[in-house]
Design a protein around this motif. Sequence first.
Motif, PDB file in Angstrom:
ATOM      1  N   VAL A 155      97.724  15.158 -51.919  1.00 40.87           N
ATOM      2  CA  VAL A 155      98.076  13.858 -52.493  1.00 40.87           C
ATOM      3  C   VAL A 155      97.697  12.743 -51.535  1.00 40.87           C
ATOM      4  CG1 VAL A 155      99.943  12.431 -53.383  1.00 40.87           C
ATOM      5  CG2 VAL A 155      99.986  14.900 -53.730  1.00 40.87           C
ATOM      6  N   LEU A 156      97.004  11.752 -52.072  1.00 41.09           N
ATOM      7  CA  LEU A 156      96.614  10.610 -51.245  1.00 41.09           C
ATOM      8  C   LEU A 156      97.391   9.355 -51.580  1.00 41.09           C
ATOM      9  CD1 LEU A 156      92.767  11.005 -51.110  1.00 41.09           C
ATOM     10  CD2 LEU A 156      94.478  11.790 -49.505  1.00 41.09           C
ATOM     11  N   ALA A 170      95.785   9.213 -43.914  1.00 35.42           N
ATOM     12  CA  ALA A 170      95.663  10.311 -44.862  1.00 35.42           C
ATOM     13  C   ALA A 170      94.243  10.821 -44.996  1.00 35.42           C
ATOM     14  CB  ALA A 170      96.167   9.853 -46.242  1.00 35.42           C
ATOM     15  N   GLU A 171      93.334  10.350 -44.165  1.00 36.64           N
ATOM     16  CA  GLU A 171      91.944  10.759 -44.315  1.00 36.64           C
ATOM     17  C   GLU A 171      91.749  12.207 -43.908  1.00 36.64           C
ATOM     18  OE1 GLU A 171      89.379   8.090 -42.295  1.00 36.64           O
ATOM     19  OE2 GLU A 171      89.716   6.460 -43.714  1.00 36.64           O
ATOM     20  N   ILE A 172      90.881  12.853 -44.630  1.00 42.64           N
ATOM     21  CA  ILE A 172      90.587  14.261 -44.342  1.00 42.64           C
ATOM     22  C   ILE A 172      89.087  14.471 -44.442  1.00 42.64           C
ATOM     23  CG2 ILE A 172      90.871  15.007 -46.756  1.00 42.64           C
ATOM     24  CD1 ILE A 172      92.054  17.593 -45.673  1.00 42.64           C
ATOM     25  N   SER A 173      88.534  15.258 -43.583  1.00 41.49           N
ATOM     26  CA  SER A 173      87.095  15.506 -43.597  1.00 41.49           C
ATOM     27  C   SER A 173      86.843  16.968 -43.302  1.00 41.49           C
ATOM     28  CB  SER A 173      86.400  14.635 -42.543  1.00 41.49           C
ATOM     29  OG  SER A 173      85.049  14.992 -42.414  1.00 41.49           O
ATOM     30  N   SER A 179      90.548  17.310 -40.217  1.00 43.26           N
ATOM     31  CA  SER A 179      91.298  16.493 -41.165  1.00 43.26           C
ATOM     32  C   SER A 179      92.390  15.779 -40.408  1.00 43.26           C
ATOM     33  CB  SER A 179      91.926  17.356 -42.248  1.00 43.26           C
ATOM     34  OG  SER A 179      92.876  16.618 -42.942  1.00 43.26           O
ATOM     35  N   GLY A 180      92.413  14.478 -40.508  1.00 43.03           N
ATOM     36  CA  GLY A 180      93.449  13.722 -39.829  1.00 43.03           C
ATOM     37  C   GLY A 180      94.740  13.786 -40.614  1.00 43.03           C
ATOM     38  N   SER A 181      95.864  13.718 -39.940  1.00 38.58           N
ATOM     39  CA  SER A 181      97.149  13.692 -40.618  1.00 38.58           C
ATOM     40  C   SER A 181      97.979  12.562 -40.032  1.00 38.58           C
ATOM     41  CB  SER A 181      97.887  15.018 -40.433  1.00 38.58           C
ATOM     42  OG  SER A 181      98.377  15.116 -39.124  1.00 38.58           O
ATOM     43  N   ALA A 182      99.082  12.285 -40.669  1.00 37.65           N
ATOM     44  CA  ALA A 182      99.930  11.192 -40.203  1.00 37.65           C
ATOM     45  C   ALA A 182     100.463  11.447 -38.807  1.00 37.65           C
ATOM     46  CB  ALA A 182     101.090  10.998 -41.170  1.00 37.65           C
ATOM     47  N   VAL A 278     100.439  18.605 -50.886  1.00 33.95           N
ATOM     48  CA  VAL A 278     100.347  18.268 -49.465  1.00 33.95           C
ATOM     49  C   VAL A 278     100.136  16.768 -49.316  1.00 33.95           C
ATOM     50  CG1 VAL A 278      99.114  18.653 -47.306  1.00 33.95           C
ATOM     51  CG2 VAL A 278      99.342  20.514 -48.961  1.00 33.95           C
ATOM     52  N   LYS A 279     101.031  16.133 -48.570  1.00 33.51           N
ATOM     53  CA  LYS A 279     100.928  14.692 -48.350  1.00 33.51           C
ATOM     54  C   LYS A 279     100.329  14.391 -46.983  1.00 33.51           C
ATOM     55  CE  LYS A 279     104.321  12.446 -51.308  1.00 33.51           C
ATOM     56  NZ  LYS A 279     105.399  11.444 -51.313  1.00 33.51           N
ATOM     57  N   ALA A 280      99.375  13.460 -46.972  1.00 34.26           N
ATOM     58  CA  ALA A 280      98.782  12.965 -45.717  1.00 34.26           C
ATOM     59  C   ALA A 280      98.259  14.087 -44.831  1.00 34.26           C
ATOM     60  CB  ALA A 280      99.797  12.121 -44.950  1.00 34.26           C
ATOM     61  N   GLY A 281      97.800  15.171 -45.453  1.00 34.52           N
ATOM     62  CA  GLY A 281      97.186  16.250 -44.685  1.00 34.52           C
ATOM     63  C   GLY A 281      98.154  17.108 -43.900  1.00 34.52           C
ATOM     64  N   THR A 282      99.468  16.943 -44.132  1.00 33.97           N
ATOM     65  CA  THR A 282     100.457  17.692 -43.353  1.00 33.97           C
ATOM     66  C   THR A 282     101.488  18.369 -44.251  1.00 33.97           C
ATOM     67  OG1 THR A 282     100.253  16.059 -41.571  1.00 33.97           O
ATOM     68  CG2 THR A 282     102.132  17.552 -41.466  1.00 33.97           C
ATOM     69  N   PRO A 283     101.389  19.688 -44.441  1.00 34.98           N
ATOM     70  CA  PRO A 283     102.424  20.402 -45.197  1.00 34.98           C
ATOM     71  C   PRO A 283     103.779  20.247 -44.502  1.00 34.98           C
ATOM     72  CG  PRO A 283     100.482  21.777 -44.913  1.00 34.98           C
ATOM     73  CD  PRO A 283     100.304  20.580 -44.016  1.00 34.98           C
TER      74      PRO A 283
END
Length: 307
Positions: A155-156, A170-173, A179-182, A278-283
């Motif tokens: 979720v973005l 919240a960017e992910i690559s 993948s960046g997370s908060a 998954v929010k902001a790349g962090t479960p």
Amino acid sequence: NEGNEYFKEKDYGRALAAYSEGLRRRCGDAELDAVLLTNRAAAHFHLGNYRSALNDAIQARKLKPTHLKAIIRGALCHMELKNFVEAIAWCEEGLQIDSKEKKLVEMRAKADKLKGKELEEIFLGTETDFSSRRKCQGRAVMGSDLLCERNIKLVLEPSDEEEEMSDGLAEISLDGFHSGSATGAKVHLDADGSLSWPVLFLYPEHEQTDFTVAFHESSRFIDHLMVMFAELPPWDLEKKYLPNNLELYFEDEEREEMYEVNPEHTLLQVLQHERYFVKAGTPTVLVFAKHSPFSKKYFSGKKVHRL
């Protein structure tokens, strides 16, 4: 010895538990403790717990500064955590002990190359932005087909509380293996095509958190709990937070419902749940002591899906 046998069988969770038990005996032999810490670091490493592995390598070096295996393990952790400058420093310290150590020579060269590439990407602004990528199952996601193949929903859309935070959080690559997370950690794509995620553990009763930098998607939650609670946390005055006395949940905020997580399940199994987003790349998972008055009050008025 028991830990070594489990390690040979690639049962890293049990190996880790055995090494931890050895350390709890407090034998007073610095040499043996350094070996136990280094071996536990190796088990952590194979489970994807790179930050915990690095901490063990650091402790092992304090006990035995010239312990080459600890230095190699620490350098490897820094590589996985993309701390290339630190990895170079560890390699150089190890090479002062053995200038011909092949692993350190190769790692030193690789770290130097990756550090240069990372600086070049930052300078040229060539980091890939997937913010306009397609949607997966109706939820906006960024990255490659890896998430859709796994049926993971990312979720973005920011919540009201998150709107003030930087959009970049919240960017992910995944195409770039990051993948960046908060929290600043990154999703990592291993050479074998497996993902390791940063995972946040919340303890509502005590308003505490734990953060695992790299939780391998095929690792079970119980394996991490055995490590995290090998020793009681200082805030657990009632001594309730024991590995086998814990319940895990995730929250479906859209429906305001709670789902219990089977500790024997892997991270991937949980992420694939139809109501896990998954929010902001962090479960994130919530942890409670079993049958505690607090959890009963916390779940009051909420629909809870139990195992």
